[in-house]
Design a protein around this motif. Structure first.
Motif: not given
Length: 308
Positions: A150, A154, A164, A168, A172, A215
């Motif tokens: 992550f 990112s 982003t 992310s 998750q 994350g």
């Protein structure tokens, strides 16, 4: 006139030829300028170089929408109020950790406890769960790998870009969904079988949860809310009482204190919810609730205000 009938045209003198050439060039230049003024050389909404062809493009009418869409998703979000999704992540962490420990005997998000279990495994403790250290070790390793994934992912995409954060939190959510399905379909047992040294399907589910936990803590760092780690309370409680303005009034004069208190309470409420659900509805329902909350956070980034 009669005097020119049947006779050849007179030859042009050099002066006449120059005059004709001048008029011809002037006329051509004038027509060319008119055409250039009438034909736009750029597309109003395009940010690309000029097109070299005047042929119609079937996608020209979509250019404004496509560029607006790209601009929207590649823009950075306004971090004001983005602490609220992180506080909600604290609730999810409390919910999941309580469920995980109650069902499988180790943590999925809080890896301080897992580190203690690894250390106890050196001496063969605890007696009732001799392989607990291995499950804890896998969870810690997966959490570390998740942090690397992550963090660098990112940074590559742009830490505060809308796209982003959407990607992310969508990852998750998908990982939590996978864990919930494994338990719902009874592929993974919701209880600990002490007759089996280690249930690798349970380890798989714990790994999915541990990876997604990385994350949300990475998001808290990039959103610059280090006072809300989302997965641990020890440091947060210490920072709360270290604050020299802990009792400052009015309430909105110390936002960091407010965030810490909010995260602490949300984590606690998540654990309380997990206890009630484990007693009444079971592990799967708690995982479905965690998945739904993460999905709501993901959708929230779609409409979050962009940075000015």
């Amino acid at each position: 006139m009669p005097m020119f009938q049947g006779s050849p045209l007179p030859n042009k003198t050099p002066m006449m030829e120059l005059t004709d050439i001048g008029f011809s060039k002037g006329s051509s230049s004038s027509n060319s300028d008119d055409l250039e003024r009438q034909t736009p050389d750029t597309i109003p909404f395009a940010k690309t170089p000029k097109f070299s062809s005047t042929k119609p493009n079937l996608f020209d009418r979509d250019l404004p929408f496509r560029y607006a869409l790209d601009d929207y998703f590649l823009s950075e979000i306004d971090t004001a109020w983005s602490d609220l999704p992180l506080i909600a992540c604290g609730y999810v962490s409390g919910l999941i950790d309580a469920l995980s420990y109650n069902a499988w005997g180790n943590f999925s998000n809080m890896h301080t406890g897992n580190t203690i279990f690894i250390a106890l495994g050196v001496s063969g403790k605890p007696d009732g769960q001799p392989m607990l250290w291995l499950k804890a070790l896998v969870a810690v390793i997966v959490f570390i790998v998740g942090n690397v994934f992550f963090v660098y992912g990112s940074r590559y995409m742009g830490t505060l870009r809308r796209s982003t954060l959407i990607v992310s939190f969508a990852i998750q959510t998908a990982l939590l969904l996978g864990a919930a399905l494994l338990v719902q379909k009874q592929i993974v047992s919701p209880t600990l079988d002490r007759q089996i040294p280690i249930d690798w399907l349970q380890v798989l589910t714990i790994s999915l949860i541990a990876f997604q936990a990385a994350g949300q803590i990475v998001a808290s760092r990039f959103l610059a809310f280090s006072e809300i780690p989302t997965v641990v309370l020890t440091v947060m409680v210490c920072d709360l009482f270290v604050d020299t303005e802990l009792y400052r009034r009015p309430w909105n004069s110390n936002p960091k204190r407010n965030r810490r208190l909010g995260a602490l309470l949300s984590h606690f409420l998540g654990a309380v919810t997990a206890g009630g659900m484990a007693k009444e509805t079971g592990l799967a329902s708690g995982l479905w609730l965690a998945t739904a909350l993460k999905a709501c956070i993901t959708l929230g980034w779609f409409v979050w205000r962009r940075k000015d």
